[in-house]
Design a protein around this motif. Sequence first.
Motif, PDB file in Angstrom:
ATOM      1  N   ASP A 256      75.886  10.140  58.434  1.00 13.43           N
ATOM      2  CA  ASP A 256      77.105  10.342  57.995  1.00 13.43           C
ATOM      3  C   ASP A 256      77.995  11.504  58.535  1.00 13.43           C
ATOM      4  N   ILE A 257      77.150  12.674  58.345  1.00 10.59           N
ATOM      5  CA  ILE A 257      77.729  13.819  58.760  1.00 10.59           C
ATOM      6  C   ILE A 257      77.891  13.746  60.235  1.00 10.59           C
ATOM      7  N   ALA A 258      76.933  13.087  61.228  1.00 11.50           N
ATOM      8  CA  ALA A 258      77.173  12.983  62.712  1.00 11.50           C
ATOM      9  C   ALA A 258      78.481  12.136  62.994  1.00 11.50           C
ATOM     10  N   GLN A 259      78.091  11.082  62.212  1.00 14.36           N
ATOM     11  CA  GLN A 259      79.440  10.115  62.574  1.00 14.36           C
ATOM     12  C   GLN A 259      80.830  10.644  62.296  1.00 14.36           C
ATOM     13  N   GLU A 260      81.020  11.477  61.327  1.00 17.53           N
ATOM     14  CA  GLU A 260      82.061  12.240  60.624  1.00 17.53           C
ATOM     15  C   GLU A 260      82.540  13.255  61.818  1.00 17.53           C
ATOM     16  N   THR A 261      81.576  13.993  62.130  1.00 22.58           N
ATOM     17  CA  THR A 261      81.676  15.119  63.137  1.00 22.58           C
ATOM     18  C   THR A 261      82.229  14.338  64.353  1.00 22.58           C
ATOM     19  N   LEU A 262      81.660  13.208  65.185  1.00 19.76           N
ATOM     20  CA  LEU A 262      81.962  12.898  66.264  1.00 19.76           C
ATOM     21  C   LEU A 262      83.629  12.013  66.074  1.00 19.76           C
ATOM     22  N   LEU A 263      83.891  11.266  64.908  1.00 17.90           N
ATOM     23  CA  LEU A 263      85.253  11.144  64.647  1.00 17.90           C
ATOM     24  C   LEU A 263      86.196  12.059  64.877  1.00 17.90           C
ATOM     25  N   ARG A 264      85.949  13.249  64.136  1.00 22.27           N
ATOM     26  CA  ARG A 264      86.731  14.266  64.335  1.00 22.27           C
ATOM     27  C   ARG A 264      86.908  14.928  65.714  1.00 22.27           C
ATOM     28  N   LEU A 265      86.035  14.773  66.330  1.00 26.35           N
ATOM     29  CA  LEU A 265      86.212  15.271  67.826  1.00 26.35           C
ATOM     30  C   LEU A 265      86.841  14.310  68.733  1.00 26.35           C
ATOM     31  N   TRP A 266      86.693  13.008  68.394  1.00 30.62           N
ATOM     32  CA  TRP A 266      87.109  11.978  68.977  1.00 30.62           C
ATOM     33  C   TRP A 266      88.858  12.039  68.908  1.00 30.62           C
TER      34      TRP A 266
END
Length: 90
Positions: free
Chosen positions: A33-43
């Motif tokens: 979940d943390i990895a996915q949310e991090t990539l979403l914010r970077l995107w």
Amino acid sequence: MTIDAFELIAPQLRSIALSKAVAMGLDYDEQQDIAQETLLRLWQMRDDNRLYKPEGFAAVVAHRLSLNHLRRKPPLPNSCLRALASKVLT
């Protein structure tokens, strides 16, 4: 950052986010979940010119998301804390 550039760097950014979540002691699902949310914010910030070092930003975002996640967890009962303390102190 172009879409192609983001796609190239995304695996590395995901790895950074996962390592931060692991270091914070989160379980597998929470790490994902943390990895996915991090990539979403970077995107969402890919066109922001202030994003010079996406690797560092990914590490900071993942660390803060992990902290927020840990804050929302219910505290351990006293019996568990005593058991942990006795294992650490012996």
